[in-house]
Design an enzyme around this catalytic site. Structure first.
Site, mmCIF file in Angstrom:
data_model
loop_
_atom_site.group_PDB
_atom_site.id
_atom_site.type_symbol
_atom_site.label_atom_id
_atom_site.label_comp_id
_atom_site.label_asym_id
_atom_site.label_seq_id
_atom_site.Cartn_x
_atom_site.Cartn_y
_atom_site.Cartn_z
ATOM 1 N N ASP A 183 -3.385 4.732 2.758
ATOM 2 C CA ASP A 183 -3.629 5.233 3.943
ATOM 3 C C ASP A 183 -3.307 6.561 3.949
ATOM 4 O O ASP A 183 -2.066 6.967 3.776
ATOM 5 C CB ASP A 183 -2.779 4.231 5.126
ATOM 6 C CG ASP A 183 -3.423 2.944 5.137
ATOM 7 O OD1 ASP A 183 -4.647 2.656 4.710
ATOM 8 O OD2 ASP A 183 -2.918 2.108 5.683
ATOM 9 N N ASP B 279 0.888 -1.240 -0.025
ATOM 10 C CA ASP B 279 -0.190 0.002 0.191
ATOM 11 C C ASP B 279 0.901 1.345 0.142
ATOM 12 O O ASP B 279 2.177 1.095 0.080
ATOM 13 C CB ASP B 279 -1.018 -0.010 1.283
ATOM 14 C CG ASP B 279 -0.196 0.204 2.697
ATOM 15 O OD1 ASP B 279 1.201 0.217 2.550
ATOM 16 O OD2 ASP B 279 -0.993 0.168 3.713
ATOM 17 N N ASP C 34 1.548 4.638 2.353
ATOM 18 C CA ASP C 34 1.199 5.478 3.642
ATOM 19 C C ASP C 34 1.643 6.647 3.472
ATOM 20 O O ASP C 34 2.853 6.992 3.407
ATOM 21 C CB ASP C 34 1.901 4.630 4.843
ATOM 22 C CG ASP C 34 1.548 3.066 4.785
ATOM 23 O OD1 ASP C 34 0.698 2.820 4.969
ATOM 24 O OD2 ASP C 34 2.469 2.303 4.358
HETATM 25 P P1 UTP Z 1 2.229 -1.286 6.722
HETATM 26 O O1 UTP Z 1 1.493 -2.255 7.176
HETATM 27 O O2 UTP Z 1 1.947 -0.309 5.390
HETATM 28 O O3 UTP Z 1 3.445 -1.750 6.516
HETATM 29 O O4 UTP Z 1 2.463 -0.092 7.924
HETATM 30 P P2 UTP Z 1 4.731 -1.549 5.559
HETATM 31 O O5 UTP Z 1 6.060 -1.442 6.325
HETATM 32 O O6 UTP Z 1 4.610 -0.055 4.724
HETATM 33 O O7 UTP Z 1 5.033 -2.456 4.572
HETATM 34 P P3 UTP Z 1 4.142 -2.718 3.024
HETATM 35 O O8 UTP Z 1 5.096 -2.492 2.051
HETATM 36 O O9 UTP Z 1 2.889 -1.700 2.744
HETATM 37 O O10 UTP Z 1 3.709 -3.990 3.075
HETATM 38 C C1 UTP Z 1 3.264 0.859 8.061
HETATM 39 C C2 UTP Z 1 3.754 1.087 9.252
HETATM 40 O O11 UTP Z 1 2.752 2.002 9.738
HETATM 41 C C3 UTP Z 1 2.302 1.430 11.267
HETATM 42 C C4 UTP Z 1 2.764 -0.108 11.103
HETATM 43 O O12 UTP Z 1 3.338 -0.319 12.581
HETATM 44 C C5 UTP Z 1 4.106 0.136 10.134
HETATM 45 O O13 UTP Z 1 5.163 0.253 10.901
HETATM 46 N N1 UTP Z 1 0.886 1.400 11.277
HETATM 47 C C6 UTP Z 1 0.194 0.565 10.372
HETATM 48 C C7 UTP Z 1 0.268 1.844 12.504
HETATM 49 O O14 UTP Z 1 1.004 2.481 13.303
HETATM 50 N N2 UTP Z 1 -0.893 1.941 12.434
HETATM 51 C C8 UTP Z 1 -1.856 1.090 11.498
HETATM 52 O O15 UTP Z 1 -3.014 1.236 11.903
HETATM 53 C C9 UTP Z 1 -1.034 0.520 10.516
HETATM 54 MN MN MN Z 2 2.754 0.208 3.808
#
Ligand code: UTP
Ligand code: MN
Length: 528
Positions: A452, A335, A337
């Site tokens: 997100d 995804d 972020d």
């Molecule tokens: P992600 O699940 O998107 O992981 O969360 P990522 O490391 O970017 O991996 P991919 O490439 O998308 O698979 C990113 C960070 O955001 C935090 C998680 O702890 C993670 O470190 N996070 C995620 C939150 O703090 N709250 C949430 O609701 C979701």
């Molecule tokens: Mn991510």
């Protein structure tokens, strides 16, 4: 915990005769409750009577205590000895080669705390006796059991093992076995941080966070090339189905398991069934093909640009930052972020609704779900989840825009490089990235991408950035470190010092690491 007075004079490690005479026959042996843990107590500086007392105590509590050093020993416990002294003794008295040594070398504190808890505790770095790797290694390595004290880049020299351990961790997660999930995730993470490839069990000497089960897996892979347990899991129907269902946006383990128990196996069966889906799951199922394809860095950069333009329409000084895996320099992700803030605190309120509404009317968004800010002032006891206002969304990304940005990047690199060879390398890479996009999009001219959007008030921005950059394990260990080593509570909103009873504000990630007394680790080295 004072158990018995410490002995003043030094004694050597017991030989087999000593241990049998003093300990073997008369020790009351309770039922072994923790067979996977084998303890060996070093008599040197502990003394034989204290050693006998501790042995009896541990056995009564269901621990397995070995008289002699053997392969089944997982924890060598000593008191007032250095790691080097213990290894020297084991080598001299028991003929154990230091390079062949794989048990954990722990201080008596681990033992007394485990007795207090009535179960073998996880070995923390403070329990470990420091040993330097003296094997073939050129450099000395002392590895922390906290991921936030390790530097883990993307290049992983132990993929064969980490992939296997990841399957075991996933299987544990799907069985809702948190303890096992963590144990395998930690083992995998520690191997990712190693600057060398493990080629024999001796390479694991002195490495923390590797439990008996994980070591067994590594050993099997070293001997046979694969691990039978992992192979069986991969063939397992429940594992396959739950992985398939949880890959749908909005579907967690409990729901996936429920559908599995109802006899559903495939996405088509799910579509044909009369199972009631949430709005999120409906979108997840509808765009499943696209959402299963990796998101490329170019797609992520483009989405950041789109969001930036949209927020600037309403509030020009708004700052948008790409976080998550892409900030850790990953080339692909599941995804995108994005963290959004405004230097004038308070201005960010209500922004997300305006932006999402506008983007929806522009046809840029396929799905969006806004959760309001639920932050009730600073909390000293932060939960696992943050309370920021956020929007979990699915973007409709025009393939043409992705290709344009890709070409732009390429020509920019070309002009920078001024070197044909570099250009060709990049072109190959671009083509690969485009293929991923094209394959995912099929014949349509757009691709659905999970995004997100998280809104952070300016004063919490540094904490939000640190919390959303990941990796998941790095974050978990930061919080664990703050709690256990500093008596502080860390969240994506704040850091609270439980001793001074104050919040510690920070404007940058560097500031947060400094509050925690940790060396700063840049995002690219947080791939734990
Ligand atoms: P992600 O699940 O998107 O992981 O969360 P990522 O490391 O970017 O991996 P991919 O490439 O998308 O698979 C990113 C960070 O955001 C935090 C998680 O702890 C993670 O470190 N996070 C995620 C939150 O703090 N709250 C949430 O609701 C979701
Ligand atoms: Mn991510």
């Amino acid at each position: 915990m004072a158990l018995l007075p410490r002995k003043k004079r030094c004694k050597g490690i017991p030989t087999s005769t000593v241990s049998q005479d003093h300990l073997g026959r008369n020790s009351p042996v309770g039922e072994v409750k923790f067979g996977e843990v084998g303890i060996f107590l070093v008599e040197r500086r502990m003394g034989s009577s204290r050693r006998r007392f501790l042995t009896e105590l541990a056995r009564k509590k269901g621990f397995r205590v070995e008289e002699q050093m053997s392969e089944s020993v997982t924890h060598v416990v000593s008191e007032n000895n250095t790691g080097k002294e213990v290894l020297d003794l084991l080598e001299k008295r028991n003929g154990i080669s230091r390079t062949g040594f794989t048990a954990a070398l722990v201080d008596i504190a681990w033992f007394t705390e485990s007795m207090g808890a009535g179960r073998p505790l996880e070995v923390e770095s403070r329990h470990q006796l420091q040993v330097t790797r003296e094997a073939v290694a050129v450099t000395e390595v002392s590895i922390s059991s906290y991921a936030c004290q390790r530097r883990t880049v993307l290049k992983n020299k132990n993929r064969l093992f980490t992939e296997a351990l990841k399957v075991l961790a996933e299987a544990a997660e799907l069985n809702e076995s948190e303890g096992r999930y963590l144990a395998f995730s930690k083992a995998s993470s520690i191997l990712k941080s190693l600057p060398y490839t493990v080629t024999k069990m001796e390479d694991l000497q002195g490495i923390p966070s590797l439990g008996v089960h994980s070591r067994k897996v590594i050993k099997e892979i070293l001997e046979d090339g694969t691990c039978s347990e992992v192979e069986n899991i991969l063939q397992n129907e429940r594992y396959q189905t739950l992985k398939r269902f949880t890959s749908i946006f909005g579907v967690g383990v409990k729901t996936a398991d429920k559908w599995y128990r109802e006899g559903l196996r495939t996405l088509d069966e799910l579509r044909a069934s009369n199972v009631k889906l949430t709005r999120e799951q409906e979108a997840g199922l509808l765009y499943h093909n696209d959402l299963s394809a990796p998101v490329t860095r170019t797609e992520a950069d483009l989405i950041k640009q789109i969001v930036e333009r949209a927020v600037h329409k309403f509030l020009p000084a708004t700052v948008v930052t790409l976080t998550g895996g892409f900030r850790r320099e990953k080339e692909f992700g599941h995804d995108v972020d994005l963290l959004i803030t405004h230097p004038e605190e308070g201005k960010e309120e209500g922004l997300i609704c305006q932006v999402i509404n506008w983007m929806t009317t522009e046809g840029l968004i396929l799905y969006g779900d806004i959760t309001g800010n639920s932050y009730k002032g600073r909390s000293k006891d932060p939960g696992i989840f943050d309370h920021f206002e956020k929007c979990l969304s699915i973007f409709k990304l025009k393939k043409e825009l992705v290709n344009n940005l890709e070409s732009e990047k390429l020509s920019h690199c070309d002009s920078l490089a001024g070197d044909k060879t570099r250009g060709i390398d990049l072109a190959d890479h671009t083509e690969a990235a485009q293929q991923v996009t094209v394959a995912a999009a099929g014949s349509k001219d757009w691709k659905a991408v999970r995004v997100d959007l998280v809104i952070a008030p300016y004063s919490q921005y540094a904490y939000a950035l640190l919390g959303w950059t990941g990796s998941r394990l790095f974050e978990r260990d930061l919080r664990r470190y703050a709690k256990h080593s500093k008596n502080m509570s860390l969240s994506s909103h704040s850091l609270f010092d439980n001793e001074q009873n104050i919040f510690l504000p920070a404007a940058t990630e560097e500031g947060i690491f400094a509050h925690l007394g940790l060396e700063y680790i840049p995002p690219r080295e947080r791939n734990a």
